[in-house]
Motif scaffolding. Sequence first.
Motif, PDB file in Angstrom:
ATOM      1  N   GLU A  95     -43.759  -9.792  25.619  1.00 49.83           N
ATOM      2  CA  GLU A  95     -44.208 -10.520  24.432  1.00 49.83           C
ATOM      3  C   GLU A  95     -43.270 -11.706  24.152  1.00 49.83           C
ATOM      4  O   GLU A  95     -43.726 -12.795  23.794  1.00 49.83           O
ATOM      5  N   ASN A 100     -44.891 -14.319  21.738  1.00 53.53           N
ATOM      6  CA  ASN A 100     -45.488 -13.411  20.760  1.00 53.53           C
ATOM      7  C   ASN A 100     -44.332 -12.693  20.068  1.00 53.53           C
ATOM      8  O   ASN A 100     -43.499 -12.082  20.740  1.00 53.53           O
ATOM      9  N   GLU A 102     -43.748  -9.956  18.749  1.00 50.26           N
ATOM     10  CA  GLU A 102     -43.677  -8.497  18.742  1.00 50.26           C
ATOM     11  C   GLU A 102     -42.606  -8.000  19.724  1.00 50.26           C
ATOM     12  O   GLU A 102     -42.892  -7.410  20.762  1.00 50.26           O
ATOM     13  N   MET A 165     -51.845   2.788  16.873  1.00 49.39           N
ATOM     14  CA  MET A 165     -51.179   1.721  17.610  1.00 49.39           C
ATOM     15  C   MET A 165     -51.264   2.008  19.112  1.00 49.39           C
ATOM     16  O   MET A 165     -51.055   3.146  19.539  1.00 49.39           O
ATOM     17  N   ARG A 168     -50.240  -3.299  24.084  1.00 46.00           N
ATOM     18  CA  ARG A 168     -51.016  -4.511  24.324  1.00 46.00           C
ATOM     19  C   ARG A 168     -51.248  -4.747  25.818  1.00 46.00           C
ATOM     20  O   ARG A 168     -52.314  -5.213  26.228  1.00 46.00           O
ATOM     21  N   VAL A 188     -55.050  -0.771  16.959  1.00 47.68           N
ATOM     22  CA  VAL A 188     -54.321  -2.043  16.913  1.00 47.68           C
ATOM     23  C   VAL A 188     -53.420  -2.185  18.131  1.00 47.68           C
ATOM     24  O   VAL A 188     -52.457  -1.431  18.288  1.00 47.68           O
ATOM     25  N   CYS A 190     -50.415  -3.768  20.309  1.00 52.84           N
ATOM     26  CA  CYS A 190     -49.129  -4.317  19.877  1.00 52.84           C
ATOM     27  C   CYS A 190     -48.125  -4.200  21.013  1.00 52.84           C
ATOM     28  O   CYS A 190     -48.164  -3.244  21.787  1.00 52.84           O
ATOM     29  N   LYS A 196     -44.226  -0.732  17.632  1.00 50.41           N
ATOM     30  CA  LYS A 196     -45.341   0.191  17.341  1.00 50.41           C
ATOM     31  C   LYS A 196     -44.869   1.373  16.505  1.00 50.41           C
ATOM     32  O   LYS A 196     -45.527   1.767  15.544  1.00 50.41           O
ATOM     33  N   ARG A 199     -44.329   0.441  12.892  1.00 49.66           N
ATOM     34  CA  ARG A 199     -45.537   0.366  12.068  1.00 49.66           C
ATOM     35  C   ARG A 199     -45.868   1.725  11.447  1.00 49.66           C
ATOM     36  O   ARG A 199     -46.395   1.807  10.337  1.00 49.66           O
ATOM     37  N   TYR A 208     -49.197   6.665  17.077  1.00 49.52           N
ATOM     38  CA  TYR A 208     -48.942   5.916  18.311  1.00 49.52           C
ATOM     39  C   TYR A 208     -48.855   6.937  19.436  1.00 49.52           C
ATOM     40  O   TYR A 208     -48.058   7.876  19.373  1.00 49.52           O
TER      41      TYR A 208
END
Length: 274
Positions: A95, A100, A102, A165, A168, A188, A190, A196, A199, A208
């Motif tokens: 990422e 990104n 994340e 989660m 990605r 979602v 991520c 993750k 979250r 997750y």
Amino acid sequence: MDTELETVLSIAREAAEIVRAVYRTAFAVEMKGPNDPVTRADREANTLICARLAETFPGDPIIAEETPPETAAEARRMVQSQRVFFVDPLDGTREFADRNPEFAVMIGLAVGGRATLGVVVMPESGEALCGRVGASPVAFLEASDGTRRPLRVTDQRDPSKATLMVSRSHRPHLTEPFAKRLGVHRVVPCGSVGVKVARVCTGEAEIYVHGGTGVKLWDTCGPEAILVASGGRFSDLDGTPIDYAYGGLNLENGLVATNAALYDTVIEAISALR
């Protein structure tokens, strides 16, 4: 004040500044192996964290992603220590390379083979999640301005109202049938294991699940300690606690990170699917 936790937080924040500075440059991306990128930020943050930990906690072994044990025998020897630090200087390098945000700097401490203390810092937002497991667990989020608030997982028991989660870039085959079985509607994607799990700690998600074998102990030690201190649950796919002293560095049986209310339901669903 938890002096040890505050010290680890300070080290992680110093490393996060290195990562943040490199993120604003035209950095190069190299490959350590298939699907395994590395950047200057990984290496420089790794060097700083290991040096600071060695200075502050002499005698405690440090197992870090960019300077792992050279042999399996050395890894087995290191994890037999009562206290072992696990360091991921830049979790979510893919990422990071893709611009990104994340990604995270992560430091975890295992005591007696169990995740006990953790710090996860998000360099771009400036948020830091911190936790220590024990008789009086401590878990808090420190914002970029230094203000703090307690961390607590949700008490959501209805899977259909939960947020799942998922990775990605490495979504396991288990994800779709698992979500369908539980009736989870909000999935979602991520980057970063730490992000993750974070979250779930902050209550933005409840579940997750990672069904693969690519996760390492440095990916989970810090996040696990924070999640458990926040009232959540963390284990492998069978519900067995993660043993940070077993001798290897890979999580061979995936991971589950949830709030406490949904944990048994999640383990039962995974068992039925496997």
